[in-house]
Write an enzyme that holds these catalytic residues in place. Structure first.
Site, PDB file in Angstrom:
ATOM      1  CG  ASN A 151      -0.304  -0.027   2.514  1.00  0.00           C
ATOM      2  OD1 ASN A 151       0.799  -0.556   2.638  1.00  0.00           O
ATOM      3  ND2 ASN A 151      -0.916   0.541   3.519  1.00  0.00           N
ATOM      4  CD  GLU A 248       2.761  -0.364  12.867  1.00  0.00           C
ATOM      5  OE1 GLU A 248       1.564  -0.267  13.175  1.00  0.00           O
ATOM      6  OE2 GLU A 248       3.714  -0.228  13.676  1.00  0.00           O
ATOM      7  CB  CYS A 282      -2.060   0.017   8.769  1.00  0.00           C
ATOM      8  SG  CYS A 282      -0.680   1.112   8.934  1.00  0.00           S
TER       9      CYS A 282
HETATM   10  C1  UN1 Z   1       0.315   7.048   6.754  1.00  0.00           C
HETATM   11  O1  UN1 Z   1      -0.656   7.036   7.492  1.00  0.00           O
HETATM   12  O2  UN1 Z   1       0.551   7.981   5.973  1.00  0.00           O
HETATM   13  O3  UN1 Z   1       0.742   0.475   6.233  1.00  0.00           O
HETATM   14  C2  UN1 Z   1       1.312   5.977   6.780  1.00  0.00           C
HETATM   15  C3  UN1 Z   1       0.353   1.561   6.594  1.00  0.00           C
HETATM   16  C4  UN1 Z   1       1.150   2.295   7.651  1.00  0.00           C
HETATM   17  C5  UN1 Z   1       1.692   3.573   7.151  1.00  0.00           C
HETATM   18  C6  UN1 Z   1       0.711   4.677   7.225  1.00  0.00           C
HETATM   19  N1  UN1 Z   1       2.233   1.454   8.123  1.00  0.00           N
HETATM   20  O4  UN1 Z   1      -0.638   2.059   6.087  1.00  0.00           O
END
Ligand code: UN1
Length: 485
Positions: A151, A248, A282
């Site tokens: 993503n 994460e 996320c």
């Molecule tokens: C964001 O909110 O700009 O995988 C970054 C994801 C997170 C990164 C978000 N680790 O969406």
């Protein structure tokens, strides 16, 4: 034009000998973006071997010099932002503006870590013994495996690889196989910027390559972003081998809009949080909690704007939302919406697939579901798509309790103009990232990023947290000898 997938091992770009991998434009799946053979398991050995061989010299290179390579790579990335941003939109499905923004963000991350040498300050403690000082030094962990999701095909890799490298580690990187092109671009930028051979290795492949990497005896640390199921598996494998892991994972992030909020601002931000990147972050907003006084008005404003979003091929100029990444993702999201309605949710807008020219792409309409009093899975399970589930609360206290009604705790957004309520939210909402009056997504490289509860395992990312993960400390009890006579 279709790009050729290559792997970077010990400074050499090599074709893959495994099964064919191809990334397609999810808006037009007959358009192949990148194509080539996957890496094989023995490539994992070769890449980890190259990273191990390069480790000592790279660790001994001064941090300012390591940072200089990142800054040079940032210039290359920035210089290509328009082209790579468009490629990113074509391969991942976020809009061209978001694609270009993400490439620039990757450059910013590289630049931030490029300057890390200037920020490194040591620690010296007093000693309870005469003639002694206690000093803490940091050393790289060794060979780091970076496993990254689809993503953010260039920004998330940058925020793992840049700190890993600047703190003196060498890297073997496995990106999601749906976005190989942007991985090739970033690895090429870093190697063209002067990274010595073997310091960064890139293997494009499926989960067998990730598993082999995670279980490789010479991999010293693992950093992962992706699904909860895979993250837990990786963390378990890492624990079994006794190496640190950072995972994460999921989010079910709430936007909480209180009666006193600036409603125009809140509508704007909730839309961005829920539908930018087609909800595939996320940190995306997937739950909306509104208090009674403004609930009807607010929800209908959100629905009206969601229904008016221009959904289409993200490489086109005025498109505001693109497709999701793949057919399985589209099917999973559709099934999630169907289950929600069976469980009592009402579709306020969206909910269906398109039957027009977009039918061949992996599109899902921006969807808002009113849960009422229904106990629906969509409240707790991450769909990773453009789906917003709504609940109403009597007051701020109930709204915060609803926000905490999740096993995840990555981010949340609270909309209020009342400082006391905002501070109450800070105290009571259990998340790793809290936005007051801005959307639930977004992260800066100089501050810690990561979730509370089951959103993450291991140390957080970015800022000072990155140093803690990518280095280990040696506490040195430092005494001189007896004074010479
Ligand atoms: C964001 O909110 O700009 O995988 C970054 C994801 C997170 C990164 C978000 N680790 O969406």
């Amino acid at each position: 034009m279709t790009a050729a997938i290559r792997h970077l091992i010990a400074g050499q770009w090599v074709p893959g000998r495994g099964e064919n991998i191809r990334s397609v434009n999810p808006a037009r799946p007959d358009v192949v973006v990148a194509d080539g053979g996957a890496a094989l398991i023995d490539d994992v050995d070769a890449a980890v071997g190259a990273a191990s061989d390069a480790a000592r010299a790279w660790a001994a290179t001064p941090i300012h010099q390591r940072g200089g390579v990142l800054v040079a790579a940032a210039d290359i990335v920035d210089g290509n932002a328009a082209t790579w941003g468009l490629e990113l939109a074509a391969e991942e499905g976020k809009t061209k503006a978001e694609g270009i923004g993400e490439v620039r963000r990757a450059a910013q991350i590289l630049r931030y870590y490029g300057a890390e040498g200037d920020r490194q300050a040591g620690e010296i403690y007093a000693s309870p013994r005469a003639g002694e000082q206690i000093m803490v030094t940091r050393k790289p962990v060794g060979v780091v495996a970076c496993i990254t999701p689809f993503n953010f095909p260039i920004a998330i890799p940058a925020w793992k690889i840049a700190p890993a490298l600047v703190f003196g580690n060498t890297v073997v990187w496995k990106p999601a196989s749906t976005v190989p092109l942007l991985a090739l671009r970033l690895a090429d930028a870093l190697s063209s910027a002067g990274l010595p051979d073997g310091v960064l290795n890139l293997l494009v492949g499926e989960s067998d390559i990730g598993d082999a990497l995670v279980n490789h005896p010479d991999v010293d640390a693992i950093t992962f972003t992706g699904s909860t199921a895979v993250g837990r598996r990786i963390a378990a494998a890492a624990a079994a081998r006794g190496v640190p892991a950072q995972a994460e994972m999921g989010g079910k992030n709430a936007a909480i809009v209180l009666d006193d909020a600036d409603l125009d601002l809140a509508v704007e931000q909730v839309l961005l949080g829920a539908f930018r990147s087609t909800g595939q972050k996320c940190t995306a907003t997937s739950r909306l909690i509104v208090t009674a006084g403004i609930a009807d008005r607010f929800v209908s404003a959100v629905c009206e704007r969601a229904a008016a979003l221009r959904v289409g091929d993200p490489t086109e100029d005025d498109v505001e939302m693109g497709p999701v990444i793949s057919l399985p993702a589209q099917q999973n999201i559709s099934a999630g919406i169907a289950t929600a309605t069976e469980q009592g949710a009402t579709v306020l807008t969206g909910g269906a697939l398109y039957s027009d020219a977009r039918a061949d792409g992996y599109f899902v309409a921006p969807t808002v579901l009113d849960l009422g009093a229904a106990d629906a899975d969509v409240w707790t399970e991450e769909l990773f798509g453009p789906v917003l589930a709504v609940k109403r609360a009597a007051d701020a206290e109930e709204a915060f309790a609803l926000a905490n009604d999740s096993e995840f705790g990555l981010s949340a957004a609270v909309f209020t103009q009342d400082l006391t309520r905002a501070l109450h939210a800070v105290e009571h909402i259990d998340v790793g990232v809290l936005h007051i009056n801005s959307e639930s997504a977004g992260a800066d490289p100089h501050v810690p990023f990561g979730g509370a509860k089951k959103s993450g395992l291991g140390p957080k990312e970015q800022g000072t947290a990155a140093r803690d993960f990518f280095t280990h400390t040696t506490t040195v009890y430092l005494r001189g000898g007896r004074p010479r006579a």
